[in-house]
Design an enzyme around this catalytic site. Structure first.
Site, mmCIF file in Angstrom:
data_model
loop_
_atom_site.group_PDB
_atom_site.id
_atom_site.type_symbol
_atom_site.label_atom_id
_atom_site.label_comp_id
_atom_site.label_asym_id
_atom_site.label_seq_id
_atom_site.Cartn_x
_atom_site.Cartn_y
_atom_site.Cartn_z
ATOM 1 N N ASP A 296 9.302 7.922 -6.567
ATOM 2 C CA ASP A 296 10.747 8.157 -6.648
ATOM 3 C C ASP A 296 11.363 7.274 -5.567
ATOM 4 O O ASP A 296 11.138 7.500 -4.368
ATOM 5 C CB ASP A 296 11.062 9.630 -6.389
ATOM 6 C CG ASP A 296 12.558 9.901 -6.346
ATOM 7 O OD1 ASP A 296 13.365 8.940 -6.358
ATOM 8 O OD2 ASP A 296 12.931 11.086 -6.280
ATOM 9 N N ILE B 120 21.930 -5.530 -21.663
ATOM 10 C CA ILE B 120 20.546 -5.916 -21.975
ATOM 11 C C ILE B 120 19.923 -4.820 -22.826
ATOM 12 O O ILE B 120 20.048 -3.626 -22.500
ATOM 13 C CB ILE B 120 19.714 -6.089 -20.669
ATOM 14 C CG1 ILE B 120 20.388 -7.083 -19.699
ATOM 15 C CG2 ILE B 120 18.288 -6.523 -21.003
ATOM 16 C CD1 ILE B 120 20.496 -8.512 -20.179
ATOM 17 N N TYR C 129 28.433 4.331 -11.057
ATOM 18 C CA TYR C 129 27.517 3.195 -11.219
ATOM 19 C C TYR C 129 28.105 1.944 -10.541
ATOM 20 O O TYR C 129 27.400 1.219 -9.842
ATOM 21 C CB TYR C 129 27.318 2.971 -12.711
ATOM 22 C CG TYR C 129 26.262 1.962 -13.097
ATOM 23 C CD1 TYR C 129 24.915 2.302 -13.091
ATOM 24 C CD2 TYR C 129 26.615 0.685 -13.517
ATOM 25 C CE1 TYR C 129 23.943 1.386 -13.482
ATOM 26 C CE2 TYR C 129 25.656 -0.230 -13.912
ATOM 27 C CZ TYR C 129 24.320 0.127 -13.897
ATOM 28 O OH TYR C 129 23.361 -0.792 -14.288
ATOM 29 N N THR D 82 17.771 -2.322 -23.657
ATOM 30 C CA THR D 82 16.721 -1.431 -23.115
ATOM 31 C C THR D 82 17.126 -0.001 -23.457
ATOM 32 O O THR D 82 18.223 0.238 -23.989
ATOM 33 C CB THR D 82 16.617 -1.531 -21.573
ATOM 34 O OG1 THR D 82 17.787 -0.927 -21.001
ATOM 35 C CG2 THR D 82 16.481 -2.958 -21.084
ATOM 36 N N GLY E 225 11.660 -1.233 -20.053
ATOM 37 C CA GLY E 225 12.807 -2.145 -19.968
ATOM 38 C C GLY E 225 12.601 -3.385 -19.112
ATOM 39 O O GLY E 225 11.568 -4.071 -19.188
ATOM 40 N N ILE E 226 13.587 -3.680 -18.300
ATOM 41 C CA ILE E 226 13.604 -4.906 -17.482
ATOM 42 C C ILE E 226 12.441 -4.929 -16.486
ATOM 43 O O ILE E 226 11.801 -5.968 -16.277
ATOM 44 C CB ILE E 226 14.962 -5.002 -16.741
ATOM 45 C CG1 ILE E 226 16.096 -5.258 -17.745
ATOM 46 C CG2 ILE E 226 14.921 -6.076 -15.665
ATOM 47 C CD1 ILE E 226 17.503 -5.062 -17.165
HETATM 48 N N1 LIG Z 1 20.119 -2.511 -19.607
HETATM 49 C C1 LIG Z 1 21.258 -2.995 -19.138
HETATM 50 O O1 LIG Z 1 22.192 -3.319 -19.908
HETATM 51 C C2 LIG Z 1 21.457 -3.188 -17.660
HETATM 52 C C3 LIG Z 1 22.612 -3.876 -17.248
HETATM 53 C C4 LIG Z 1 22.823 -4.083 -15.906
HETATM 54 C C5 LIG Z 1 21.900 -3.620 -14.985
HETATM 55 N N2 LIG Z 1 20.803 -2.939 -15.402
HETATM 56 C C6 LIG Z 1 19.880 -2.455 -14.378
HETATM 57 O O2 LIG Z 1 18.561 -2.875 -14.660
HETATM 58 C C7 LIG Z 1 17.634 -1.960 -14.080
HETATM 59 C C8 LIG Z 1 16.577 -1.593 -15.102
HETATM 60 O O3 LIG Z 1 17.207 -0.844 -16.150
HETATM 61 P P1 LIG Z 1 16.740 -0.919 -17.680
HETATM 62 O O4 LIG Z 1 17.892 -1.382 -18.457
HETATM 63 O O5 LIG Z 1 15.446 -1.625 -17.801
HETATM 64 O O6 LIG Z 1 16.606 0.651 -17.998
HETATM 65 P P2 LIG Z 1 15.333 1.567 -18.251
HETATM 66 O O7 LIG Z 1 15.884 2.947 -18.330
HETATM 67 O O8 LIG Z 1 14.511 1.024 -19.360
HETATM 68 O O9 LIG Z 1 14.474 1.406 -16.899
HETATM 69 C C9 LIG Z 1 14.759 2.071 -15.706
HETATM 70 C C10 LIG Z 1 13.461 2.598 -15.133
HETATM 71 O O10 LIG Z 1 13.735 3.167 -13.843
HETATM 72 C C11 LIG Z 1 12.974 4.362 -13.740
HETATM 73 N N3 LIG Z 1 13.572 5.255 -12.748
HETATM 74 C C12 LIG Z 1 14.676 6.033 -12.868
HETATM 75 N N4 LIG Z 1 14.877 6.731 -11.741
HETATM 76 C C13 LIG Z 1 13.885 6.397 -10.887
HETATM 77 C C14 LIG Z 1 13.544 6.770 -9.559
HETATM 78 N N5 LIG Z 1 14.269 7.689 -8.879
HETATM 79 N N6 LIG Z 1 12.456 6.195 -8.976
HETATM 80 C C15 LIG Z 1 11.707 5.308 -9.653
HETATM 81 N N7 LIG Z 1 11.964 4.925 -10.922
HETATM 82 C C16 LIG Z 1 13.042 5.461 -11.517
HETATM 83 C C17 LIG Z 1 12.977 4.956 -15.149
HETATM 84 O O11 LIG Z 1 11.944 5.895 -15.335
HETATM 85 C C18 LIG Z 1 12.844 3.709 -16.006
HETATM 86 O O12 LIG Z 1 11.489 3.405 -16.295
HETATM 87 C C19 LIG Z 1 18.468 -0.786 -13.558
HETATM 88 O O13 LIG Z 1 18.674 -0.917 -12.175
HETATM 89 C C20 LIG Z 1 19.770 -0.940 -14.304
HETATM 90 O O14 LIG Z 1 20.855 -0.361 -13.627
HETATM 91 C C21 LIG Z 1 20.553 -2.712 -16.721
#
Ligand SMILES: NC(=O)c1ccc[n+]([C@@H]2O[C@H](COP(=O)([O-])OP(=O)(O)OC[C@H]3O[C@@H](n4cnc5c(N)ncnc54)[C@H](O)[C@@H]3O)[C@@H](O)[C@H]2O)c1
Length: 245
Positions: A60, A188, A153, A190, A17-18
């Protein structure tokens, strides 16, 4: 010339993802990148692909010992630390607040808020001493407005938003040259979003579509780079207009 030439970065939650997009963009902009994730299998597979300017570490983010290891290994491997992107996160439990178990609430807070606190703390200890650095905390539009069935959240991401401002001031008043900012993504595309909800999300976003990881990676490149040298304590909203409504 890249916008991040010669800089060393840590990006957490970067096996997908991001975080993955941000790590890849940082590499293209000339940075050396430690990318970490709790998902060791995915991370190790990516490490083989990303080349020797990237280092994968299993982490972690809710463990303080883990953070000490990640920062020290980065310093040993790349010789410094200029940028931290606290991106690792977990989604809401997605039930109404009275149905959220205490253990579920604590897990969301531990990863999203405590993990970001620990990252700021251990990066800041090094960055203050070395007079410079940029910390980017990935919050959410859910750190600004409430979302039904996402109170856990909301609590974690709202905490990240204000902790960012407090940390920015701690560094600014001491003239340490360390900047701390938050990024607030809207929807986003993902693995975190349920694909069946994409239509609804696009319809409720004023720009009419959901965002891509690259939209957030661009914000991270800006805040991490010297282009943002007068920017600290800010909240950069990248949500297609959602919170402007
Ligand atoms: N996708 C969206 O719409 C969105 C919107 C707002 C905010 N976000 C934020 O963006 C960030 C990235 O999310 P994403 O959308 O890419 O999702 P994603 O699930 O693709 O990525 C999240 C990553 O964090 C890792 N992770 C989870 N728990 C963990 C831990 N304890 N230690 C280390 N790594 C850990 C996961 O394995 C994963 O690879 C997050 O903080 C999420 O809350 C996402």
């Amino acid at each position: 010339m890249g916008k991040l030439d010669g800089k060393v970065a840590i990006v957490t939650g970067a096996a997908s993802g991001i975080g993955l997009e941000t790590a890849e963009r940082f590499l293209k902009e000339g940075a050396k990148v430690t990318f970490t994730d709790v998902n060791q299998e995915k991370g190790q597979a990516l490490a083989a692909k990303l080349g020797d300017q990237a280092l994968f570490l299993t982490q972690d983010v809710s463990s303080e010992d883990g953070w000490i290891n990640v920062v020290q290994t980065t310093l040993d491997h790349f010789g410094g630390l200029d940028i931290l992107v606290n991106n690792a996160g977990v989604p809401p439990t997605t039930v109404s607040i009275e149905q959220v178990a205490l253990s579920q609430f604590k897990h969301v807070i531990d990863v999203n808020l405590v993990g970001t606190f620990l990252g700021i703390k251990h990066a800041m200890l090094y960055m203050k001493e070395h007079h410079g650095g940029s910390i980017v905390n990935i919050s959410s539009m859910g750190g600004i407005v409430g979302i039904a069935t996402a109170a856990d959240y909301n609590a974690s991401k709202g905490g990240v938003r204000l902790m960012t401002k407090g940390a920015a001031l701690d560094a600014a008043y001491g003239k340490y040259g360390v900047r701390v900012n938050s990024v607030h993504p809207g929807y986003i595309k993902t693995g975190m979003l349920p694909p069946e909800a994409e239509d609804m999300m696009a319809k409720t976003t004023p720009l009419g579509h959901i965002g891509q990881p690259t939209d957030i990676a661009s914000a991270c490149v800006y805040l991490a780079s010297d282009d943002a040298s007068f920017v600290t304590g800010t909240e950069l909203i990248v949500d297609g207009g959602f919170t402007a409504q």
